[in-house]
Design a protein around this motif. Structure first.
Motif, PDB file in Angstrom:
ATOM      1  N   VAL A 130       0.862  -1.178   0.000  1.00 44.97           N
ATOM      2  CA  VAL A 130       0.000   0.000   0.000  1.00 44.97           C
ATOM      3  C   VAL A 130       0.899   1.229   0.000  1.00 44.97           C
ATOM      4  O   VAL A 130       1.784   1.357   0.842  1.00 44.97           O
ATOM      5  CB  VAL A 130      -0.916   0.024   1.244  1.00 44.97           C
ATOM      6  CG1 VAL A 130      -1.800   1.246   1.233  1.00 44.97           C
ATOM      7  CG2 VAL A 130      -1.729  -1.249   1.329  1.00 44.97           C
ATOM      8  N   SER A 131       0.677   2.136  -0.945  1.00 41.66           N
ATOM      9  CA  SER A 131       1.469   3.356  -1.035  1.00 41.66           C
ATOM     10  C   SER A 131       0.551   4.559  -1.003  1.00 41.66           C
ATOM     11  O   SER A 131      -0.540   4.536  -1.563  1.00 41.66           O
ATOM     12  CB  SER A 131       2.289   3.371  -2.322  1.00 41.66           C
ATOM     13  OG  SER A 131       3.148   2.258  -2.380  1.00 41.66           O
ATOM     14  N   ARG A 132       1.005   5.610  -0.326  1.00 40.04           N
ATOM     15  CA  ARG A 132       0.248   6.863  -0.259  1.00 40.04           C
ATOM     16  C   ARG A 132       1.181   8.020  -0.539  1.00 40.04           C
ATOM     17  O   ARG A 132       2.333   7.984  -0.175  1.00 40.04           O
ATOM     18  CB  ARG A 132      -0.341   7.127   1.104  1.00 40.04           C
ATOM     19  CG  ARG A 132      -0.862   6.066   1.885  1.00 40.04           C
ATOM     20  CD  ARG A 132      -1.217   6.493   3.284  1.00 40.04           C
ATOM     21  NE  ARG A 132      -2.183   7.551   3.334  1.00 40.04           N
ATOM     22  CZ  ARG A 132      -3.120   7.659   4.239  1.00 40.04           C
ATOM     23  NH1 ARG A 132      -3.207   6.766   5.178  1.00 40.04           N
ATOM     24  NH2 ARG A 132      -3.963   8.647   4.228  1.00 40.04           N
ATOM     25  N   GLU A 133       0.610   8.992  -1.135  1.00 44.20           N
ATOM     26  CA  GLU A 133       1.327  10.226  -1.375  1.00 44.20           C
ATOM     27  C   GLU A 133       0.317  11.342  -1.186  1.00 44.20           C
ATOM     28  O   GLU A 133      -0.591  11.497  -1.998  1.00 44.20           O
ATOM     29  CB  GLU A 133       1.885  10.225  -2.796  1.00 44.20           C
ATOM     30  CG  GLU A 133       2.836  11.352  -3.095  1.00 44.20           C
ATOM     31  CD  GLU A 133       3.460  11.165  -4.451  1.00 44.20           C
ATOM     32  OE1 GLU A 133       2.940  11.761  -5.407  1.00 44.20           O
ATOM     33  OE2 GLU A 133       4.450  10.409  -4.544  1.00 44.20           O
ATOM     34  N   GLU A 134       0.443  12.054  -0.090  1.00 50.97           N
ATOM     35  CA  GLU A 134      -0.505  13.092   0.295  1.00 50.97           C
ATOM     36  C   GLU A 134      -1.924  12.549   0.271  1.00 50.97           C
ATOM     37  O   GLU A 134      -2.293  11.771   1.118  1.00 50.97           O
ATOM     38  CB  GLU A 134      -0.336  14.332  -0.576  1.00 50.97           C
ATOM     39  CG  GLU A 134       0.996  15.015  -0.375  1.00 50.97           C
ATOM     40  CD  GLU A 134       1.149  16.245  -1.215  1.00 50.97           C
ATOM     41  OE1 GLU A 134       0.135  16.797  -1.683  1.00 50.97           O
ATOM     42  OE2 GLU A 134       2.289  16.665  -1.406  1.00 50.97           O
TER      43      GLU A 134
END
Length: 176
Positions: A130-134
């Motif tokens: 799982v990746s998040r960016e802002e």
């Protein structure tokens, strides 16, 4: 129980990274983009994996690019899903995403009124990153290929298949 399955061989739609209701122009555009990334003449070095990908893209276009063969393929696909008990296929864009600080909860309302839901920790347990960016979210599959998970409804016997297509980011709503 969450069921993970690599779907790179399952549907031509996944091969071309398009939704099943995509227009012919969307399919054509995705096909052309896929060719640019996997065509043997465009690659510096050729591996058997890239060659296989090229052949899959070609085969997907041959079926989905022709309205008659696409209709027959769609009928076969619907029949096979009925046998598996999967009510429909969803993409990340179809899911409602709730950020509760510890995990992200992805849900979709079932026709019975309850929900199909899975959280980011369950997806991590079956190998998804799982990746998040802002305010954006995306998932990476264990082998980098399109994949899916089957999610059961909380109340009835229906299930949905959540497709994970590479390079798709979805917005995360504010927690407020």
């Amino acid at each position: 129980m969450l069921q993970w399955k690599n779907t790179s061989h399952e549907t031509y739609y996944v091969t071309l990274s398009v939704k099943e209701d995509a227009t012919l122009e969307e399919i054509r555009s995705s096909y052309r983009s896929a060719l640019l990334t996997c065509h043997p003449d465009k690659l510096q070095t050729q591996t058997s994996c890239e060659s296989d990908r090229f052949l899959k893209v070609q085969q997907a276009w041959e079926i989905l690019g022709n309205p008659k063969s696409r209709a027959a393929y769609d009928n076969e696909l619907r029949a096979s899903r009925h046998d598996l008990g999967v009510a429909e296929e969803l993409s990340l864009e179809d899911m409602t995403i709730k950020d509760d600080a510890l995990v992200l909860i992805l849900s979709y309302q079932c026709r019975c009124g309850d929900y199909f839901s899975v959280d980011s920790s369950e997806l991590r347990n079956v190998g998804f990153k799982v990746s998040r960016e802002e305010s954006e979210l995306w998932f990476e599959t264990p082998d980098g290929l399109p994949a899916s998970v089957v999610i059961p409804c909380g109340s009835c016997s229906l299930q949905v298949r959540l497709l994970f297509i590479t390079d798709i980011k979805v917005p995360i709503p504010d927690r407020s």
